[in-house]
Design an enzyme around this catalytic site. Structure first.
Site, PDB file in Angstrom:
ATOM      1  N   PHE A  80      12.980  -1.385  -0.702  1.00  0.00           N
ATOM      2  CA  PHE A  80      11.677  -1.305  -0.957  1.00  0.00           C
ATOM      3  C   PHE A  80      10.875  -1.789  -1.830  1.00  0.00           C
ATOM      4  O   PHE A  80       9.817  -1.873  -1.981  1.00  0.00           O
ATOM      5  CB  PHE A  80      11.302   0.397  -0.720  1.00  0.00           C
ATOM      6  N   SER A 124       5.520  -6.135   6.008  1.00  0.00           N
ATOM      7  CA  SER A 124       4.446  -5.610   6.233  1.00  0.00           C
ATOM      8  C   SER A 124       3.785  -6.289   7.419  1.00  0.00           C
ATOM      9  O   SER A 124       3.938  -7.370   7.615  1.00  0.00           O
ATOM     10  CB  SER A 124       3.276  -5.776   5.155  1.00  0.00           C
ATOM     11  N   TYR A 150       0.316 -11.199  -2.568  1.00  0.00           N
ATOM     12  CA  TYR A 150       1.401  -9.940  -2.228  1.00  0.00           C
ATOM     13  C   TYR A 150       1.814 -10.120  -0.705  1.00  0.00           C
ATOM     14  O   TYR A 150       3.199 -10.041  -0.483  1.00  0.00           O
ATOM     15  CB  TYR A 150       0.640  -8.591  -2.185  1.00  0.00           C
ATOM     16  N   LYS A 154       5.828 -11.157   0.889  1.00  0.00           N
ATOM     17  CA  LYS A 154       6.649 -10.395   2.130  1.00  0.00           C
ATOM     18  C   LYS A 154       7.077 -11.609   2.942  1.00  0.00           C
ATOM     19  O   LYS A 154       8.338 -11.435   3.505  1.00  0.00           O
ATOM     20  CB  LYS A 154       5.852  -9.356   2.612  1.00  0.00           C
TER      21      LYS A 154
END
Ligand code: UD1
Length: 337
Positions: A80, A124, A150, A154
């Site tokens: 995570f 995500s 961001y 991912k």
């Protein structure tokens, strides 16, 4: 299994640890506490009766990461850890690339060097970017028009994991693409605790409900939806956490991608109204202009996770609002430390 959870003191990590322990797993946590509180650990103990072992260091530290793997024997890693503030990533892109990519590379190196070949990665739905559909299936091409650094980190990590899977036959990777996690554990012991200005909708709603903030700004009421506000797929964080336990159980060689969402779109205004009726607090809001990069509507097709992992959401929008409010009432100042 003996599981290493990176970023385990964060919002989703902490809820996942509770579900892992409830399912009989041993949990260790590595976290640099950059955006979370150490107090989470004792709350987890309060809920489960077990205290996960916490290692406080930054995964970008290759030596510390390697040593952790040499001294322990992990069966799997749930990853995570990472920076996640969308707006900040636009301002500080290099910080995001450096932190999120280097920490993951360090972690993957330590895994491969020590024959730990089972990984679950926290991704995500943002990796789908801007598409012309609203209901997202895993077969949709990802990676185009992602609106911020961001989200691109991912996507890049997903690609990295796939390449490692291609090069290592025994590597078992599961990529979980989250939709919009909200809610809290029903005990009220753990929940979302944004340090500083929140980034997402739900913490803003609660801060207006408690009087910490005067009003909620709703970004746009001229979208092509029933009430003009954006629609999102909100998922209870405990349902999301259980998705990780299900993924772990079904882990197998190769790289597997699953949406974790409810499949049900709810508008911003619907969420505000539900929260208001559950909490008994009126939420003052004002419509303002659209936020850059927002899509009118997107939600999961969660059928692959249901079919292959035997997982689906159990909790409603009402549950999400009730549990968020309970957490807020019990912890007006978040974690004590
Ligand atoms: C955002 C990120 C996504 C990230 C996810 C993590 C963008 C474009 N996307 O998703 O990359 O993975 O958070 O949880 O930032 N809203 C308001 N007022 C507010 C805050 C939000 O009206 O004060 C609206 C937004 O315009 C949006 C909805 O609420 O329509 C949900 O926003 P948010 O909680 O930030 O999530 P996403 O934008 O869906």
């Amino acid at each position: 299994m003996n599981i290493l959870v990176t970023g385990g003191t964060g919002y989703i990590g902490s809820h996942t640890i509770v579900e892992l322990i409830a399912n009989g797993h041993e949990v260790s946590v590595v976290d640099n506490l950059a955006n979370s509180s150490v107090g989470v650990i004792s709350r987890i103990k309060k809920i489960t009766g077990k205290e996960p072992k916490l290692y406080t260091f930054d995964l970008c530290d290759k030596e510390a990461t390697s040593n952790l793997f040499k001294k322990n024997s992990f069966d799997a890693v749930i990853h995570f850890a990472g920076l996640k503030a969308v707006g900040e990533s636009v301002q500080l892109p290099l910080t995001y690339y450096e932190n999120n990519l280097l920490s993951t590379i360090s972690l993957l190196n330590a895994m491969l060097d020590n024959d730990v070949d089972r990984l679950i990665f926290s991704s995500s739905a943002t990796v789908y970017g801007s598409t012309d559909t609203t209901r997202y299936r895993e077969t949709l091409p990802a990676g185009h028009d992602i609106s911020n650094p961001y989200g691109r980190t991912k996507y890049m990590i997903e690609e990295m994991i796939k390449d490692i899977g291609n090069a290592n036959d025994s590597f078992e990777a599961t990529i979980l693409r989250y939709f919009n996690p909200i809610g809290a554990h029903e005990s009220g012991e753990i929940g979302e605790n944004p340090l500083g200005l929140p980034n997402n909708l739900m913490p803003f709603i609660t801060q207006v409900a408690t009087g910490k903030r005067e009003e909620l700004l709703i970004f746009g009421n001229d979208y092509p939806t029933e009430d003009g506000t954006c629609k999102r797929d909100f998922i209870h964080v405990v349902d999301l956490a259980r998705g990780h336990v299900a993924a772990l159980k079904k882990s197998s060689p190769g790289t597997h991608i699953y949406n974790l969402g409810s499949g049900i779109p709810t508008s911003v205004l619907q969420l505000v109204n539900t929260f208001s009726s559950i909490s008994g607090k009126s939420i003052k809001y004002r419509f303002t202009s659209r936020r850059e990069g927002d899509l009118a509507e997107f939600y999961a097709d969660p059928s692959k996770a249901e079919l292959e992992l035997g997982w689906k959401v159990e909790k409603s929008i009402e549950d999400m609002c009730r549990d968020t409010w309970n957490w807020q009432l019990k912890n007006p100042n978040g974690y004590d430390r």
